[in-house]
Design a protein around this motif. Structure first.
Motif, PDB file in Angstrom:
ATOM      1  N   LEU A  63       0.383  -1.212  -0.204  1.00  0.00           N
ATOM      2  CA  LEU A  63      -0.012   0.331  -0.235  1.00  0.00           C
ATOM      3  C   LEU A  63       0.732   1.441   0.287  1.00  0.00           C
ATOM      4  O   LEU A  63       2.167   1.389   0.585  1.00  0.00           O
ATOM      5  CB  LEU A  63      -0.979  -0.137   1.320  1.00  0.00           C
ATOM      6  N   TYR A  96      -0.557 -13.940  10.549  1.00  0.00           N
ATOM      7  CA  TYR A  96      -1.652 -13.229  10.645  1.00  0.00           C
ATOM      8  C   TYR A  96      -1.130 -11.400  10.841  1.00  0.00           C
ATOM      9  O   TYR A  96      -1.400 -10.282  10.282  1.00  0.00           O
ATOM     10  CB  TYR A  96      -2.362 -13.519  11.788  1.00  0.00           C
ATOM     11  N   LYS A 132      -7.164 -10.653  -2.270  1.00  0.00           N
ATOM     12  CA  LYS A 132      -6.030  -9.826  -1.753  1.00  0.00           C
ATOM     13  C   LYS A 132      -5.056 -10.896  -2.051  1.00  0.00           C
ATOM     14  O   LYS A 132      -4.991 -11.915  -0.868  1.00  0.00           O
ATOM     15  CB  LYS A 132      -7.079  -9.027  -0.790  1.00  0.00           C
ATOM     16  N   ASN A 144      -1.142  -9.808  -0.513  1.00  0.00           N
ATOM     17  CA  ASN A 144       0.649 -10.407  -0.529  1.00  0.00           C
ATOM     18  C   ASN A 144       0.584 -11.306   0.680  1.00  0.00           C
ATOM     19  O   ASN A 144       1.846 -11.193   1.055  1.00  0.00           O
ATOM     20  CB  ASN A 144      -0.041  -9.042  -0.154  1.00  0.00           C
ATOM     21  N   LEU A 145      -0.478 -11.955   1.107  1.00  0.00           N
ATOM     22  CA  LEU A 145      -0.543 -12.996   1.967  1.00  0.00           C
ATOM     23  C   LEU A 145      -1.362 -13.561   2.071  1.00  0.00           C
ATOM     24  O   LEU A 145      -2.320 -13.621   0.946  1.00  0.00           O
ATOM     25  CB  LEU A 145      -0.536 -12.104   3.960  1.00  0.00           C
ATOM     26  N   PRO A 146      -0.847 -15.647   2.209  1.00  0.00           N
ATOM     27  CA  PRO A 146      -1.693 -16.414   1.674  1.00  0.00           C
ATOM     28  C   PRO A 146      -2.582 -16.387   2.835  1.00  0.00           C
ATOM     29  O   PRO A 146      -2.813 -17.179   4.157  1.00  0.00           O
ATOM     30  CB  PRO A 146      -0.885 -17.884   1.820  1.00  0.00           C
ATOM     31  N   LEU A 147      -3.784 -15.864   2.857  1.00  0.00           N
ATOM     32  CA  LEU A 147      -4.549 -15.563   4.236  1.00  0.00           C
ATOM     33  C   LEU A 147      -6.530 -15.845   3.377  1.00  0.00           C
ATOM     34  O   LEU A 147      -6.713 -15.808   1.954  1.00  0.00           O
ATOM     35  CB  LEU A 147      -5.325 -14.509   4.733  1.00  0.00           C
ATOM     36  N   LEU A 207     -10.304 -16.866  10.088  1.00  0.00           N
ATOM     37  CA  LEU A 207      -8.944 -16.420   9.501  1.00  0.00           C
ATOM     38  C   LEU A 207      -8.892 -17.473   9.649  1.00  0.00           C
ATOM     39  O   LEU A 207      -8.219 -18.255  10.856  1.00  0.00           O
ATOM     40  CB  LEU A 207      -8.467 -15.057  10.317  1.00  0.00           C
ATOM     41  N   SER A 208      -7.969 -17.976   8.882  1.00  0.00           N
ATOM     42  CA  SER A 208      -7.595 -18.993   8.237  1.00  0.00           C
ATOM     43  C   SER A 208      -6.189 -18.966   7.273  1.00  0.00           C
ATOM     44  O   SER A 208      -5.862 -17.566   6.598  1.00  0.00           O
ATOM     45  CB  SER A 208      -8.042 -20.374   7.539  1.00  0.00           C
ATOM     46  N   LEU A 209      -5.474 -20.013   6.825  1.00  0.00           N
ATOM     47  CA  LEU A 209      -4.054 -19.485   6.360  1.00  0.00           C
ATOM     48  C   LEU A 209      -5.131 -20.056   4.806  1.00  0.00           C
ATOM     49  O   LEU A 209      -5.061 -21.389   4.956  1.00  0.00           O
ATOM     50  CB  LEU A 209      -2.747 -20.756   6.809  1.00  0.00           C
ATOM     51  N   PHE A 263      -7.850   0.001   4.824  1.00  0.00           N
ATOM     52  CA  PHE A 263      -7.876  -1.434   3.933  1.00  0.00           C
ATOM     53  C   PHE A 263      -6.824  -2.203   3.457  1.00  0.00           C
ATOM     54  O   PHE A 263      -6.373  -2.701   2.571  1.00  0.00           O
ATOM     55  CB  PHE A 263      -8.123  -0.180   2.266  1.00  0.00           C
ATOM     56  N   GLU A 264      -6.167  -2.031   5.016  1.00  0.00           N
ATOM     57  CA  GLU A 264      -4.665  -2.318   4.767  1.00  0.00           C
ATOM     58  C   GLU A 264      -4.614  -3.934   4.947  1.00  0.00           C
ATOM     59  O   GLU A 264      -4.693  -4.727   4.416  1.00  0.00           O
ATOM     60  CB  GLU A 264      -3.802  -1.719   6.081  1.00  0.00           C
ATOM     61  N   THR A 265      -5.496  -4.315   6.300  1.00  0.00           N
ATOM     62  CA  THR A 265      -5.268  -5.688   6.268  1.00  0.00           C
ATOM     63  C   THR A 265      -6.979  -6.266   5.908  1.00  0.00           C
ATOM     64  O   THR A 265      -7.690  -5.571   5.126  1.00  0.00           O
ATOM     65  CB  THR A 265      -5.774  -5.762   7.817  1.00  0.00           C
ATOM     66  N   TYR A 266      -6.698  -7.861   5.380  1.00  0.00           N
ATOM     67  CA  TYR A 266      -7.966  -8.709   5.404  1.00  0.00           C
ATOM     68  C   TYR A 266      -8.914  -8.509   5.787  1.00  0.00           C
ATOM     69  O   TYR A 266     -10.308  -8.073   5.742  1.00  0.00           O
ATOM     70  CB  TYR A 266      -7.468  -9.765   5.251  1.00  0.00           C
TER      71      TYR A 266
END
Lengths: 423, 448
Positions: free
Chosen positions: A28, A360, B38, B40-43, B109-111, B369-372
């Motif tokens: 971002l 997380y 989204k 940027n992380l595998p979530l 919330l899961s990988l 809009f930063e985190t899932y």
């Protein structure tokens, strides 16, 4: 080891001793500026407690080139968020701003590092003293069980050990803050050689380096800080103490001296706390809350800091249940772990939890920045995510059993928080 | 080269920010999905939102929605409560349930690696909760004990009593956790009835932010939730009759070192035309650290650790409220200062204040809009209030065009200090006389 936990960074030190860590992340258009000062309530002395936390307030009151209130205003006007926090061993100050305002954040942080004292007045001190006293009332004195931790710590540690008092300070010390003492404290600890600066997020590397040079390199280094020499605290005998409070239900706290932060047994004790109370099916929760239903809740913490750690078990009794009943069952479960250990499955469950919460936590750029600073200040290197996780993956069930034996069979502090008797 | 520190640095260029693209999808059974990719992380972050919050509770069943929702993961399908927990913990997956007056939220919330197994467990929790008698008794008892504990939480007491004063005996006036005398009479079948009536795909929608591609996640969801059967209901809520709630209300807490203060009144709903003007106006009044109320009460007077104001929007009711905690001896003075600020905002707002508030709201926008979970939370707001998809795209221009007459009009239209209710939790003996004197009102005592 998960590759996403291998964070790329550059680290260097300015001539005045300020450590700088740069980590790029372009997800971002945000950049996090995170500054750790290696000063916490452990650097205070008896009778003058609460100074490090007071600075968490004073640092937002302006400095030579920043009028009162404008620190907050400038950051908010730029679309940033900001805060700070104080612990036993460190204070952190941080802001996340749109990437085109990195210079603003560096200007503000450097001004209060280098040019704070000319703007520190008696009037500001008196105002923030009132605010801090109200923070203490709101978060501790007018909060059910709010004075439990400071009561435990002042019983667990001797008077001259610097974890004896709470980070916010004792009320009678806050009332007595004097401007000259406050200034002296600042001069000693808020120096470039006692700080570590992390820039994480979306920025241009060379630009950031140049800005850091421009804003921080002319701040003179402060005196060298010798860390005090403390003997490892020892608790010879059990201490049992009672606190009457505005609560409805009694709660018992059992606390042992344990391993310090990142010490050899720290991770094993983290795992032990998860196995005992980290989930519905954890041992103490299952026993006290789910099956016997004599407790409303139970929680454990391996609360570890630079000089020492503490293992705390807390449980609230259901109406009509005595704390001694809870205590008996808590100890029977500790005995069980010491004697029979934990299972491979319990260990793996706890490890999986630590691993996923690590991933997380990478969602926030300010949390990444803070963790890089944590590793840098406590382990000497910023990118220790995988090393940190490795501490958990290398443990065997035997290690958990040994840690339980080594720490939880020692003397402890027992605090019973009881409802105030009606007049 | 040293810099000139006396000059505030200016911004370097403009920030480029692309809003996430929202996809509207549907499962085989009609269940609505709002999806954002989204990676940027595998979530996988997901919310199931049900129209089954506490406002749908029948009279004398306060707490039914909360207890029903919290029973979902206390045993489901072939799993006992502890087995279910064990499975989720082993995956490192977080499943949590929360309830408000309008909705029940079940969040996951899961990988990415564990997404399919996590979704399977999630679907069992949603579709096959056991509601066994022993689990019911244990959880009922837990919430009753929780209500006992909350009698010592000043900020909780202030907030629920403020709701009560504003919205009376309607469901919006009741605490989410419920009322002990109601809960004591609940039977297991009250919960299963409520579940059958309101926990249904026609009352639900799913919000997702995930690294898992759209077609894959839809396949998985169809597999696990696509056969979820619909009870055909149109929820009916128990709405308040609005009457004036102005007055001074005190809940006595002997020797309280602070008074918890709530001041406010009902307000217009989320979809009023002047929503953006109200948002900017509140940012000036009490929405931020540097807003008028906090600067006055904290940075000038030192009465408190913090004070703020907000418009609180629910589906059928909304209100404006100021909240703070101040040391006991300054209670009346703090109330007086708050009223001054409410009056002043309707009289004058400066261009400088307006520019500052707009700048802050606009430039802070990308960080929302930063985190899932921030993204699924934003999607949830679209769904709950029925906002258009272009809401986010137009947000900045909507804030940008607010001018001084509009923000001043929003203050006059939406802040009514003469209609405000004052709720205080504190030591009556030390504060009542001064408060009555200050406000000219006779205090009414609240019961615990």
């Amino acid at each position: 080891m998960p590759e996403i936990l291998d964070l790329k960074y550059e680290k260097y030190t300015l001539k005045n001793g300020l450590e700088v860590i740069l980590h790029k992340n372009d997800t971002l258009p945000l950049v996090a500026v995170n500054l750790w000062y290696k000063v916490g309530s452990a650097n205070e002395t008896k009778g003058k407690t609460g100074f490090a936390h007071l600075f968490e307030h004073m640092m937002f009151q302006g400095s030579k080139n920043i009028p009162k209130e404008m620190h907050f205003r400038y950051i908010q006007e730029a679309g940033g968020t900001l805060n700070g926090s104080t612990s036993l061993d460190r204070t952190n100050y941080y802001e996340t701003v749109p990437s085109n305002s990195l210079e603003l954040a560096l200007w503000l942080e450097s001004d209060r590092m280098g040019f704070m004292l000319p703007a520190l007045t008696e009037e500001k001190l008196q105002n923030q003293k009132d605010v801090v006293m109200n923070e203490r009332r709101q978060r501790y004195d007018n909060q059910p069980y709010g004075r439990a931790w400071e009561t435990i710590f002042s019983n667990l540690y001797p008077k001259d050990f610097p974890y004896h008092w709470p980070t916010i300070g004792w009320m009678e010390d806050i009332e007595k803050f004097r401007l000259e003492d406050v200034k002296e404290f600042f001069g000693k600890f808020y120096t470039p050689n006692n700080a570590s600066l992390v820039i994480a997020g979306n920025f241009k590397h060379e630009e950031a380096e140049k800005l850091i040079e421009n804003y921080f390199s002319d701040i003179p280094a402060g005196p060298e800080i010798s860390s005090g020499i403390y003997f490892k605290p020892i608790l010879e005998n059990n201490i049992e103490t009672v606190l009457e409070d505005n609560v409805q239900l009694p709660r018992i706290y059992l606390t042992w001296l344990s391993e310090k932060l990142y010490g050899q047994d720290d991770a094993a004790l983290d795992i032990l706390s998860d196995i005992l109370s980290g989930s519905k099916g954890s041992r103490l929760h299952k026993l006290l809350v789910h099956n016997q239903q004599i407790a409303q809740d139970v929680s454990c913490y391996q609360y570890s800091s630079v000089l020492s750690g503490n293992f705390i078990i807390a449980s609230t009794a259901k109406p009509g249940v005595s704390l001694s009943e809870l205590k008996k069952l808590i100890f029977s479960e500790i005995e069980n772990v010491i004697k029979n250990g934990v299972t491979e499955r319990e260990l793996e469950r706890a490890r999986n939890n630590f691993e996923s919460s690590f991933i997380y936590s990478l969602q926030n750029i300010d949390m990444i920045a803070d963790q890089l600073n944590n590793y840098n200040c406590n382990l000497g290197k910023p990118n220790m995510f995988n090393h940190d996780l490795g501490r958990y993956s290398q443990l065997s069930p035997e290690n958990i059993k040994e840690a339980a034996l080594k720490y939880l069979s020692n003397p402890y502090v027992q605090l019973s928080v009881l409802p105030k008797r009606k007049k | 080269m040293p810099v000139n520190r006396s000059v505030k640095p200016s911004e370097k260029g403009t920030v480029q920010f692309t809003l996430p693209r929202i996809e509207h999808l549907q499962l085989n059974n009609g269940l609505k999905i709002l999806y954002v990719h989204k990676d940027n992380l595998p979530l996988l972050q997901m919310y199931l939102i049900l129209d089954s919050g506490s406002k749908y509770e029948p009279n004398n069943y306060a707490g039914l929605a909360n207890l029903t929702a919290h029973m979902l993961d206390e045993g489901a399908g072939k799993y006992t409560a502890l087995e279910l927990d064990e499975e989720l913990e082993f995956l490192g997956t977080d499943l949590s349930i929360s309830v408000n007056h309008d909705n029940v939220f079940i969040s996951l919330l899961s990988l990415e690696n564990n997404a399919e197994k996590s979704l399977e467990l999630f679907s069992i929790v949603v579709q096959e909760p056991s509601f066994s008698e022993p689990d019911f008794q244990r959880e009922k008892n837990k919430i009753l004990t929780k209500l006992v504990q909350l009698k010592s939480e000043p900020s909780y007491l202030a907030s629920v009593n403020f709701d009560k004063v504003l919205f009376g005996n309607s469901a919006y006036g009741n605490p989410i956790y419920g009322i002990d005398n109601n809960i004591k009479n609940f039977k297991r079948t009250d919960l299963t009835d409520y579940y059958c009536k309101y926990f249904s795909p026609v009352n639900a929608a799913i919000m997702i932010a995930s690294s898992i591609p759209q077609n894959e996640i839809i396949d998985m969801l169809n597999k696990y939730l696509g056969n979820w059967q619909s009870g055909k209901v149109s929820p009916e809520s128990n709405l308040p009759e609005m009457s004036s709630s102005a007055g001074l209300y005190i809940l006595h807490k002997e020797n309280a070192p602070q008074s918890e203060i709530r001041i406010g009144h009902p307000a217009e709903g989320r979809k009023t035309k002047d929503y953006f003007a109200k948002t900017v106006m509140n940012s000036i009044l009490g929405g931020q650290f540097t807003s008028r109320i906090n600067l006055n009460l904290r940075e000038d007077k030192g009465f408190t650790y913090g004070a703020h104001s907000a418009f609180y929007y629910k589906q059928d009711v909304s209100y404006f409220g100021v909240s703070t905690a101040v040391q006991t001896e300054n209670t009346a003075a703090a109330v007086s200062e708050i009223f001054k600020e409410l009056k002043n905002i309707t009289k004058e707002i400066t261009q400088k204040e307006l520019d500052f508030a707009k700048s802050s709201l606009i430039k802070t926008y990308p960080s929302k809009f930063e985190t899932y979970s921030q993204i699924t939370g934003n999607l949830a707001a679209l769904h709950i209030f029925g906002l258009e998809d272009n809401y986010f795209e137009n947000y900045i221009s909507n804030i940008l065009k607010i001018n001084l007459p509009e923000v001043s009009a929003a203050a006059k239209k939406n802040i009514h200090e003469e209609e405000a209710a004052i709720v205080i939790v504190g030591d009556r003996e030390k504060i009542e006389a001064a408060l009555e004197n200050e406000t000219g009102l006779k205090a009414k005592l609240l019961k615990e």
